[in-house]
Design an enzyme around this catalytic site. Structure first.
Site, PDB file in Angstrom:
ATOM      1  N   ARG A  38       0.829  -1.209   0.000  1.00  0.00           N
ATOM      2  CA  ARG A  38       0.000   0.000   0.000  1.00  0.00           C
ATOM      3  C   ARG A  38       0.858   1.252   0.000  1.00  0.00           C
ATOM      4  O   ARG A  38       0.546   2.234  -0.678  1.00  0.00           O
ATOM      5  CB  ARG A  38      -0.940  -0.024   1.207  1.00  0.00           C
ATOM      6  CG  ARG A  38      -2.063  -0.994   0.984  1.00  0.00           C
ATOM      7  CD  ARG A  38      -2.996  -1.126   2.152  1.00  0.00           C
ATOM      8  NE  ARG A  38      -4.133  -1.953   1.726  1.00  0.00           N
ATOM      9  CZ  ARG A  38      -5.106  -2.349   2.519  1.00  0.00           C
ATOM     10  NH1 ARG A  38      -5.104  -2.006   3.803  1.00  0.00           N
ATOM     11  NH2 ARG A  38      -6.086  -3.081   2.044  1.00  0.00           N
ATOM     12  N   TYR A  45      -6.681  -0.376  -6.774  1.00  0.00           N
ATOM     13  CA  TYR A  45      -6.077  -1.656  -6.360  1.00  0.00           C
ATOM     14  C   TYR A  45      -5.305  -1.550  -5.041  1.00  0.00           C
ATOM     15  O   TYR A  45      -5.060  -0.475  -4.559  1.00  0.00           O
ATOM     16  CB  TYR A  45      -5.279  -2.316  -7.486  1.00  0.00           C
ATOM     17  CG  TYR A  45      -4.063  -1.635  -8.084  1.00  0.00           C
ATOM     18  CD1 TYR A  45      -3.420  -0.550  -7.512  1.00  0.00           C
ATOM     19  CD2 TYR A  45      -3.527  -2.145  -9.277  1.00  0.00           C
ATOM     20  CE1 TYR A  45      -2.279   0.002  -8.092  1.00  0.00           C
ATOM     21  CE2 TYR A  45      -2.394  -1.591  -9.863  1.00  0.00           C
ATOM     22  CZ  TYR A  45      -1.780  -0.521  -9.261  1.00  0.00           C
ATOM     23  OH  TYR A  45      -0.675   0.016  -9.832  1.00  0.00           O
ATOM     24  N   GLU A  46      -4.986  -2.712  -4.473  1.00  0.00           N
ATOM     25  CA  GLU A  46      -4.410  -2.804  -3.115  1.00  0.00           C
ATOM     26  C   GLU A  46      -5.331  -2.151  -2.084  1.00  0.00           C
ATOM     27  O   GLU A  46      -4.877  -1.560  -1.110  1.00  0.00           O
ATOM     28  CB  GLU A  46      -3.012  -2.166  -3.045  1.00  0.00           C
ATOM     29  CG  GLU A  46      -1.908  -2.971  -3.673  1.00  0.00           C
ATOM     30  CD  GLU A  46      -1.683  -4.335  -3.045  1.00  0.00           C
ATOM     31  OE1 GLU A  46      -2.086  -4.545  -1.881  1.00  0.00           O
ATOM     32  OE2 GLU A  46      -1.124  -5.191  -3.745  1.00  0.00           O
ATOM     33  N   GLY A  47      -6.626  -2.260  -2.300  1.00  0.00           N
ATOM     34  CA  GLY A  47      -7.595  -1.667  -1.368  1.00  0.00           C
ATOM     35  C   GLY A  47      -8.018  -0.297  -1.859  1.00  0.00           C
ATOM     36  O   GLY A  47      -7.211   0.632  -1.913  1.00  0.00           O
ATOM     37  N   GLN A  56      -9.186   1.954   2.468  1.00  0.00           N
ATOM     38  CA  GLN A  56      -8.131   2.654   3.235  1.00  0.00           C
ATOM     39  C   GLN A  56      -8.762   3.471   4.355  1.00  0.00           C
ATOM     40  O   GLN A  56      -8.264   3.507   5.488  1.00  0.00           O
ATOM     41  CB  GLN A  56      -7.312   3.591   2.329  1.00  0.00           C
ATOM     42  CG  GLN A  56      -6.665   2.938   1.122  1.00  0.00           C
ATOM     43  CD  GLN A  56      -5.813   1.746   1.492  1.00  0.00           C
ATOM     44  OE1 GLN A  56      -5.096   1.760   2.489  1.00  0.00           O
ATOM     45  NE2 GLN A  56      -5.910   0.696   0.697  1.00  0.00           N
TER      46      GLN A  56
END
Lengths: 249, 596
Positions: free
Chosen positions: B297, B438-440, B445
């Site tokens: 992240r 992406y990646e949350g 977040q």
């Protein structure tokens, strides 16, 4: 065979050069500096010759400010074995550098000296020639190829209108032109290793060399801005203008 | 078209002065990382990024990765660049030294990765995922697994991927269905994974897939997921790649951006099942994944910084060369370049000031991560871990959302030409768009921020950071430099807004988590804006000290002016966002589903 490579720290060729406000020179404070591109080619050549088993040791030498150590580290990251900085805050000129080089050559006894044909800051194209003259050694400038064999080397020079192939006796001085090679990208492990390679700092006095400038810079100015063009009616008017305004014919 | 030039001066300023390289170097494991080494590494990386990776960025966008007969071919020049990249040792920068890595601290990797991402984000994703696999092996790999995989991954001869998502399991990983059946010393994996970045290609000799899957008697939900290593080519007894494992790419996605990076649908076990090795303990796969995800992240937040920087450079180049109109108030005379027009200057400064604030925040998190890992004092390690945990969702959420804004402003500066693909401004906007997903996603977040990072610990770490901001505010008041002193009131208002909103989140979270969730994204944005302003104010203070001490006048004066712009133009959003956070939840929840 031992090779000595002379390198110079210059304003990064990608940076737009500016003249100092007082006209005494070009601005170098807080400007990105880099190894002179022709010197980089000279280092690359030495490294390739070492990789080919022709050269056993590469010594890089520079003259200038303490920051020039960075330039030596770059050369060592490319593959040079050790470096010498002859430290001075004098704005050295080719003859002074050539004398320093002579003193170091006397101590180190290299069989070949490779230098850039010129530095991109002041385009002197003199230092290599002066080193050869002071040593009484053969010189081959602007080379695009060098192949040492025994006590001589075959070199190709880039001359007006073609290529000139010569055989020179070693030891000798050669200066690198653009097409000698294409320098490599420095690898990360070699940057790390370069930090640990020996780097000696000495003063010109210790070599018995006086680096005081012999030439005085009167003024540095930017080239005049080009004005806009004019459209002329006929050849007669052009000739008239060339004669009377431009005063070139 | 502009060419990329790494912002070396700002990077070095942030690393050396703002986050304090001396603190990093003082830690025993980082003692070799001197300022001149950092300068040499950044200098060479900048050259590589500008000369090798940047020129391929557009080719990559136009050609895209191609799939034919199960084989993915990257755009022209990518394989050669990857070879050059790995041979130059860049892949090994932060890898462990006992496996051939250079072991440089995260903060150095951060700056170098910013360059790769600015120059060519689609390319950079491949080594970035490899470093994720290295991280997993470091954390949970057995000695045998490390021996088999680590060395090749560090050099980049092999690359890595992360296989989390399945069609029904996106943000909710508890729905993962891929199966892992034990068989001797290994497992057989069967299932479909989607959105697998660089899941198939021929740039590296082998691909090491990290795959989330369930063992036969695993419990339901997140507590039944294990992590497996599945190599593209099964390994021979001596560790060399042998025959093809039962895993293949069945399609690649058509995407809005990062065209050069193949986003694969991966089919595991269409035959007898792909051979996989469990990494870490059974049913604990998600835990490992989450530790890695923290790194990832931060890495994606950095992608936001990098694309914003590149979009700024591209727009600046255009603004300096495009001649259009006369200066305001001039009826005759020469036409001027558009950088002379006040609104264009405002747009450029909006971009520049946010890029610098984002870089300062991302690098601050990175330095805290180094200290959390390597500091000799345990209390310091803990303090820094808490700090970095708080910052990560902010870096990821804010820097990526702002990169979209910044790239969009970059397009705006180009006018109509910006909408034309040939101009190149559009690619940065299209590429930036994925970073907030992406990646949350930003929503994920924000949920992490208000829950794990603030709510559960009753705002303890947040209070420490806000206190540091107040200390900076104190230093601004009566500052000798008039431009800096003038920012005091606006900065205090912003910190007050953040403090009030944080208090509301802490108070509301236990009794009404829905209300907090409804305004969590504006709250995250508030954090980003104020933290960015804090670091810009500190940067201006440092620049004024350096200026007085004879430092680079052009850089120092520019930094002070840029900070002033940020505080006057960006920071005033803070009180408005705080108002939205503390008073806006009810209206989000007021309507029934049918009323939408």
């Amino acid at each position: 065979m031992k090779v000595l490579v002379g390198v110079k720290r210059v304003v990064d060729p990608n940076v737009k050069v500016r003249v100092k406000a007082d006209g005494s020179g070009v601005e170098t404070a807080n400007i990105k500096m880099a190894i002179n591109p022709f010197c980089e080619i000279a280092v690359e050549q030495a490294v390739r010759m070492k990789e080919a088993g022709i050269v056993t040791e590469i010594l890089v030498v520079t003259v200038g400010l303490p920051q020039c150590q960075e330039t030596l580290r770059t050369a060592m990251a490319m593959g040079a074995d050790r470096g010498i900085l002859v430290e001075t805050d004098v704005d050295v000129q080719p003859l002074a550098v050539a004398k320093v080089m002579k003193a170091i050559i006397a101590k180190e006894n290299p069989q070949l000296v490779i230098m850039g044909k010129q530095a991109v800051d002041n385009d002197c194209n003199q230092t290599g020639q002066m080193v050869a003259a002071l040593m009484g050694w053969p010189q081959a400038t602007h080379i695009s190829k060098v192949e040492p064999a025994g006590d001589h080397a075959e070199v190709t020079r880039e001359v007006d209108g073609g290529l000139e192939t010569l055989t020179i006796k070693l030891p000798a001085v050669v200066t690198a032109d653009l097409r000698l090679n294409e320098p490599r990208y420095v690898t990360l492990p070699n940057i790390m290793k370069a930090k640990k390679k020996p780097l000696e700092v000495i003063k010109p006095d210790a070599l018995g060399v006086d680096v005081t400038p012999r030439l005085t810079t009167l003024k540095v100015v930017e080239p005049a801005k080009r004005g806009s063009g004019v459209k002329l009616a006929d050849v007669a008017e052009l000739v008239n203008k060339l004669k009377n305004e431009a005063k070139v014919i | 078209m502009s060419t990329y030039a790494a912002p070396l001066k700002d990077m070095q300023f942030v690393i050396e002065e703002l986050v304090g390289l001396a603190d990093i170097t003082a830690m025993p494991v980082c003692s070799e990382v001197t300022a001149d080494l950092v300068e040499a590494v950044l200098g060479e990386a900048g050259k590589f990024a500008a000369e090798v990776l940047d020129p391929l960025n557009r080719i990559g966008d136009r050609q895209g990765a191609q799939l034919a007969n199960g084989k993915v071919t990257p755009p022209a020049g990518f394989a050669a660049a990857y070879k050059q990249f790995t041979e130059a040792g860049w892949n090994s920068l932060s890898g462990p030294t006992d496996f051939g890595g250079q072991g440089l601290p995260h903060i150095v990797a951060m700056a170098v990765q910013e360059m790769w991402n600015s120059a060519n984000m689609a390319f950079c994703l491949c080594p970035m995922l490899t470093s994720g696999v290295i991280e997993a092996l470091k954390l949970r790999g057995s000695p045998e697994q490390k021996k088999l995989f680590m060395g090749k991954l560090v050099t980049g001869e092999w690359s890595g991927t992360m296989n989390l998502t399945e069609p029904q399991a996106g943000s909710d990983l508890s729905a993962v269905r891929t199966q892992a059946r034990p068989e001797g010393d290994h497992f057989r994996i069967k299932g479909t994974k989607i959105f697998i970045t660089w899941g198939e290609h021929d740039m590296s000799q082998n691909i090491v897939h990290l795959v989330l899957a369930r063992t036969p008697d695993a419990p339901e939900g997140v507590k039944g997921i294990s992590l497996f290593i599945v190599p593209k080519f099964a390994l021979n007894a001596d560790g060399s790649p042998g025959g093809r494992n039962d895993v293949k790419c069945v399609s690649i996605e058509h995407k809005m951006g990062i065209h050069a990076s193949p986003t694969c649908v991966m089919a595991y076990g269409e035959g007898e099942g792909a051979i996989g090795y469990m990494i870490g303990a059974e049913n604990r796969g998600l835990e490992t994944m989450f530790i890695m995800m923290n790194h990832a992240r931060l890495g994606v937040g950095l992608e936001g910084v990098a694309l914003a920087e590149r979009a700024y450079q591209h727009a600046l180049d255009y603004a300096r060369t495009r001649v259009q109109g006369r200066a305001i108030g001039q009826k005759s005379g020469d036409r001027v370049t558009i950088i002379n027009h006040p609104d264009v200057r405002r747009m450029l400064l909006t971009m520049k000031s946010q890029v610098e604030a984002m870089r300062a925040l991302a690098y601050t998190a990175s330095a805290a991560l180094d200290k959390a890992h390597h500091h000799p004092d345990e209390a310091e390690r803990k303090r820094n871990q808490a700090y970095v945990d708080l910052l990560i969702p902010i870096v990821k959420g804010w820097c990526t959302e702002q990169s979209i804004d910044v790239a969009s402003t970059g397009m705006q500066i180009h006018g109509g030409m910006g909408f034309i693909e040939e101009t190149g401004a559009a690619q940065y906007l299209r590429d930036a768009r994925i970073t907030a997903i992406y990646e949350g996603t930003t929503g994920i977040q924000a949920a992490d921020l208000v829950g794990r990072k603030i709510g559960y610990e009753k705002g303890a770490t947040a209070a420490v950071v806000i206190a540091q901001m107040r200390a900076t505010a104190k230093a601004l008041a009566g500052h000798a430099h008039a431009d800096i002193a003038a920012q005091h009131a606006a900065f205090v208002r912003a910190v007050d807004a953040l403090a009030a909103a944080t208090q509301w989140v802490v108070d509301t979270f236990p009794k009404d988590p829905n209300a907090v969730a409804a305004v969590s994204v504006p709250y995250l944005k508030l954090w980003g804006i104020v933290a960015g302003g804090w670091l810009m104010a500190r940067a201006a203070g440092i620049a004024s000290v350096k200026l007085a001490a004879g430092g680079d006048p052009e850089f120092c004066k520019t930094k002070i002016a840029t900070a002033r712009f940020y505080i006057e133009h960006i920071l005033p959003q803070a009180p408005a966002l705080a108002e939205e956070v503390t008073g806006g939840a009810a209206s989000v929840l007021a309507m029934s589903d049918a009323q939408f």
